[in-house]
Design a protein around this motif. Structure first.
Motif, mmCIF file in Angstrom:
data_model
loop_
_atom_site.group_PDB
_atom_site.id
_atom_site.type_symbol
_atom_site.label_atom_id
_atom_site.label_comp_id
_atom_site.label_asym_id
_atom_site.label_seq_id
_atom_site.Cartn_x
_atom_site.Cartn_y
_atom_site.Cartn_z
ATOM 1 N N PHE A 51 0.840 -1.212 0.000
ATOM 2 C CA PHE A 51 0.000 0.000 0.000
ATOM 3 C C PHE A 51 0.868 1.254 0.000
ATOM 4 N N ALA A 52 1.957 1.209 0.771
ATOM 5 C CA ALA A 52 2.843 2.374 0.838
ATOM 6 C C ALA A 52 3.471 2.667 -0.521
ATOM 7 N N LEU A 53 3.774 1.628 -1.267
ATOM 8 C CA LEU A 53 4.315 1.818 -2.611
ATOM 9 C C LEU A 53 3.340 2.578 -3.509
ATOM 10 N N GLU A 54 2.052 2.443 -3.199
ATOM 11 C CA GLU A 54 1.016 3.127 -3.980
ATOM 12 C C GLU A 54 0.635 4.474 -3.383
ATOM 13 N N GLY A 55 1.346 4.856 -2.283
ATOM 14 C CA GLY A 55 1.125 6.174 -1.715
ATOM 15 C C GLY A 55 0.234 6.231 -0.489
ATOM 16 N N SER A 56 -0.195 5.070 0.036
ATOM 17 C CA SER A 56 -1.081 5.053 1.201
ATOM 18 C C SER A 56 -0.402 4.354 2.368
ATOM 19 N N VAL A 57 -0.522 4.926 3.553
ATOM 20 C CA VAL A 57 0.083 4.348 4.759
ATOM 21 C C VAL A 57 -1.025 3.903 5.700
ATOM 22 N N TYR A 58 -1.098 2.600 5.925
ATOM 23 C CA TYR A 58 -2.112 2.030 6.809
ATOM 24 C C TYR A 58 -1.438 1.157 7.860
ATOM 25 N N ALA A 82 6.563 1.515 24.987
ATOM 26 C CA ALA A 82 7.538 0.777 24.169
ATOM 27 C C ALA A 82 6.906 0.312 22.858
ATOM 28 N N LEU A 83 5.648 -0.127 22.935
ATOM 29 C CA LEU A 83 4.945 -0.538 21.723
ATOM 30 C C LEU A 83 4.672 0.652 20.815
ATOM 31 N N GLU A 84 4.256 1.764 21.401
ATOM 32 C CA GLU A 84 3.997 2.978 20.623
ATOM 33 C C GLU A 84 5.257 3.447 19.908
ATOM 34 N N GLU A 85 6.382 3.334 20.582
ATOM 35 C CA GLU A 85 7.644 3.760 19.978
ATOM 36 C C GLU A 85 7.946 2.936 18.726
ATOM 37 N N LEU A 86 7.747 1.621 18.824
ATOM 38 C CA LEU A 86 7.981 0.766 17.658
ATOM 39 C C LEU A 86 6.977 1.049 16.546
ATOM 40 N N LEU A 87 5.722 1.264 16.919
ATOM 41 C CA LEU A 87 4.684 1.537 15.916
ATOM 42 C C LEU A 87 4.931 2.868 15.213
ATOM 43 N N ASP A 88 5.446 3.842 15.946
ATOM 44 C CA ASP A 88 5.799 5.122 15.321
ATOM 45 C C ASP A 88 6.967 4.942 14.356
ATOM 46 N N GLU A 89 7.931 4.112 14.764
ATOM 47 C CA GLU A 89 9.070 3.807 13.885
ATOM 48 C C GLU A 89 8.576 3.125 12.605
ATOM 49 N N LEU A 90 7.617 2.222 12.754
ATOM 50 C CA LEU A 90 7.029 1.541 11.600
ATOM 51 C C LEU A 90 6.334 2.544 10.678
ATOM 52 N N LYS A 91 5.558 3.447 11.265
ATOM 53 C CA LYS A 91 4.844 4.426 10.451
ATOM 54 C C LYS A 91 5.812 5.326 9.697
ATOM 55 N N ASN A 92 6.892 5.747 10.350
ATOM 56 C CA ASN A 92 7.900 6.581 9.693
ATOM 57 C C ASN A 92 8.540 5.846 8.510
ATOM 58 N N LEU A 93 8.793 4.552 8.696
ATOM 59 C CA LEU A 93 9.365 3.759 7.619
ATOM 60 C C LEU A 93 8.414 3.710 6.423
ATOM 61 N N LEU A 94 7.142 3.459 6.685
ATOM 62 C CA LEU A 94 6.156 3.382 5.595
ATOM 63 C C LEU A 94 5.974 4.735 4.915
ATOM 64 N N ASN A 95 6.052 5.811 5.685
ATOM 65 C CA ASN A 95 5.992 7.146 5.078
ATOM 66 C C ASN A 95 7.146 7.345 4.102
ATOM 67 N N GLY A 96 8.324 6.837 4.485
ATOM 68 C CA GLY A 96 9.479 6.932 3.594
ATOM 69 C C GLY A 96 9.283 6.130 2.322
ATOM 70 N N LEU A 100 9.217 7.704 -1.493
ATOM 71 C CA LEU A 100 10.192 7.269 -2.495
ATOM 72 C C LEU A 100 9.608 6.340 -3.539
ATOM 73 N N ARG A 101 8.435 5.740 -3.206
ATOM 74 C CA ARG A 101 7.834 4.725 -4.082
ATOM 75 C C ARG A 101 8.844 3.612 -4.375
ATOM 76 N N GLU A 102 9.529 3.188 -3.315
ATOM 77 C CA GLU A 102 10.556 2.162 -3.465
ATOM 78 C C GLU A 102 10.570 1.292 -2.216
ATOM 79 N N LEU A 103 10.616 -0.037 -2.431
ATOM 80 C CA LEU A 103 10.675 -0.982 -1.319
ATOM 81 C C LEU A 103 11.716 -2.040 -1.674
ATOM 82 N N THR A 104 12.955 -1.790 -1.286
ATOM 83 C CA THR A 104 14.055 -2.695 -1.607
ATOM 84 C C THR A 104 13.997 -3.922 -0.702
ATOM 85 N N PRO A 105 14.683 -5.013 -1.071
ATOM 86 C CA PRO A 105 14.733 -6.191 -0.191
ATOM 87 C C PRO A 105 15.241 -5.855 1.213
ATOM 88 N N ARG A 106 16.217 -4.964 1.292
ATOM 89 C CA ARG A 106 16.726 -4.559 2.606
ATOM 90 C C ARG A 106 15.638 -3.868 3.417
#
Length: 451
Positions: A51-58, A82-96, A100-106
């Motif tokens: 979904f993030a590749l298509e521009g949507s973050v869920y 601690a859970l919120e911190e990880l979930l925020d990190e996840l959301k930031n990653l998906l925003n990136g 970029l419209r890019e999801l590399t194997p890494r």
């Protein structure tokens, strides 16, 4: 003790698993726990990436599952933070990813790692609530290192000594709750071991420590004589060898990761597959050797494969034919399941899920330059994990049963494996074939005995 996603699907299951771990401790065991992601979290993370590749973050459903689980279990602000911190990190990653419209194997490995990292925090917190001292660990903090093959990383040999030294430093009264499935490469980047890699994590840690037994907790009563979704009267198998378990895993049994037992085999540590929904059941013990008291241990199937017949009469008597054929497979990066050969022909099967159509087209084109190639689609491999020393008895029963049923065997493979006899049939006959053979070898009226 390793627990899979279905065993940790919600608050009720997490509480149950934590209570189960506590009961094991009360019986005198000192477990280390390896956890998969909760429920379908890994799939949901993969979907979130697409979904993030298509521009949507869920991430709402992921946030709800983990936070509501913690809240339902009455966990404090520290755990929720601690859970919120990880979930925020996840959301930031998906925003990136979205920008970029890019999801590399890494990046994909980094993305799916959040499932295990969230689950171990919840399980460790629940153990502490129950009065069991526990601490969550990312596997790399205990020394698990891999190569940089993102998506299917291999654990490096030096991990064993590093894990052993790290585990020695932990308090004996504390339960380490460790992430399965993920590791670090030499540059500190998150890698994944591929689907089912949590079993491999548990096996690696168990071999490194070493432990008396590696327990893999699933949602079935161990390894079954057949897939219970296909054969309703399938029953658990009390004992299998490592070789039998490996063959079962490779040829379709969805119980253990195909390579997850390698560390246990190498260090000769028995593995027990148990049911977290039925903990009193003894499950299946996997060990180095076993006594064969029956003809067949289990029957499994691999569906939707292709059968290739490769014939070259002009190479009759010439050396190098097999070498040339398999060099073409290597060049096209296509793997083979089963093989049967003669002097001028080869029949073999391909798993269509492991390669794309273009790879197969290139393969057939290259093979056609040295031989006549016929492709038979929609086939299935029926594998009997059997006492191959009595293969004549096994095959006599098999062919008589399938002849009566009108099922044609198109290929037979009994090669290097000392425990596996594989038959190729039409895919439409696979379930009926499995049921018929199971009835012959394990049915109440069976003259050859069950497990």
């Amino acid at each position: 003790m390793k627990f899979g996603g279905s065993s940790l699907a919600n608050a009720e299951r997490v509480d149950y698993v934590a209570s189960l771990i506590k009961s094991q401790i009360e019986q005198g065991y000192r477990p280390t726990v390896v956890c998969s992601a909760m429920g379908k979290t890994t799939n949901n993370l993969l979907n979130a990436g697409h979904f993030a590749l298509e521009g949507s973050v869920y991430i709402d459903s992921l946030r709800t599952l983990h936070l509501s689980t913690a809240q339902e279990l009455g966990m404090g602000d520290e755990v929720l933070a601690a859970l919120e911190e990880l979930l925020d990190e996840l959301k930031n990653l998906l925003n990136g990813v979205s920008c970029l419209r890019e999801l590399t194997p890494r990046t994909l490995d980094y993305l799916v790692s959040f499932g295990e990292r969230l689950s171990v925090r919840i399980v460790a917190a629940r153990l502490n609530q129950l009065g069991v001292p526990a601490q969550h660990f990312e596997s790399w903090s205990l020394g698990l290192r891999t190569n940089s093959d993102f998506g299917k990383a291999e654990i490096l040999p030096e991990s064993y000594s590093a894990i052993k030294e790290a585990m020695k430093k932990l308090d004996d009264s504390m339960v380490a709750v460790v992430t399965g499935f993920i590791g670090h490469d030499s540059e500190g980047r998150i890698t994944t071991l591929g689907r089912g890699g949590s079993d491999l994590t548990a096996s690696t840690i168990g071999a490194a420590v070493p432990v008396d037994e590696i327990q893999v907790w699933k949602d079935v009563n161990g390894i079954m004589t057949a897939n219970p979704k296909v054969v309703s009267n399938a029953v658990p198998v009390p004992f299998v060898s490592f070789e039998e378990a490996s063959e079962l895993a490779y040829f379709g049994a969805e119980i253990l990761h195909p390579i997850s037992m390698v560390p246990a085999m190498r260090y000769n540590i028995q593995v027990r597959v148990k049911n977290s929904y039925n903990p009193d059941h003894p499950g299946t013990v996997i060990l180095a050797d076993k006594d064969y008291t029956q003809l067949v241990t289990a029957i499994t199937s691999k569906r939707n494969v292709e059968l290739l017949d490769i014939v070259s009469t002009w190479m009759l008597g010439q050396y190098g034919f097999l070498s040339r054929v398999f060099s073409i497979f290597e060049e096209q990066k296509v793997s083979v399941d089963c093989v049967a050969t003669s002097e001028v022909s080869i029949s073999l099967t391909l798993d269509t899920k492991k390669q794309d159509d273009h790879a197969e087209d290139r393969l057939v084109k290259a093979l056609s330059e040295i031989a006549a190639v016929t492709v038979h689609r929609d086939r299935a491999i029926i594998s009997l994990i059997a006492n191959v020393a009595r293969s004549s008895e096994v095959l006599s029963i098999v062919f008589n049963a399938l002849k009566e049923a009108g099922i044609q065997v198109e290929m037979l493979s009994q090669g290097a494996s000392k425990v596996n006899i594989s038959l190729i049939v039409k895919d439409e006959d696979a379930e009926r074939c499995t049921q018929i053979l199971h009835d012959r070898f394990f049915g109440e009226s069976s003259a050859v005995g069950g497990v």
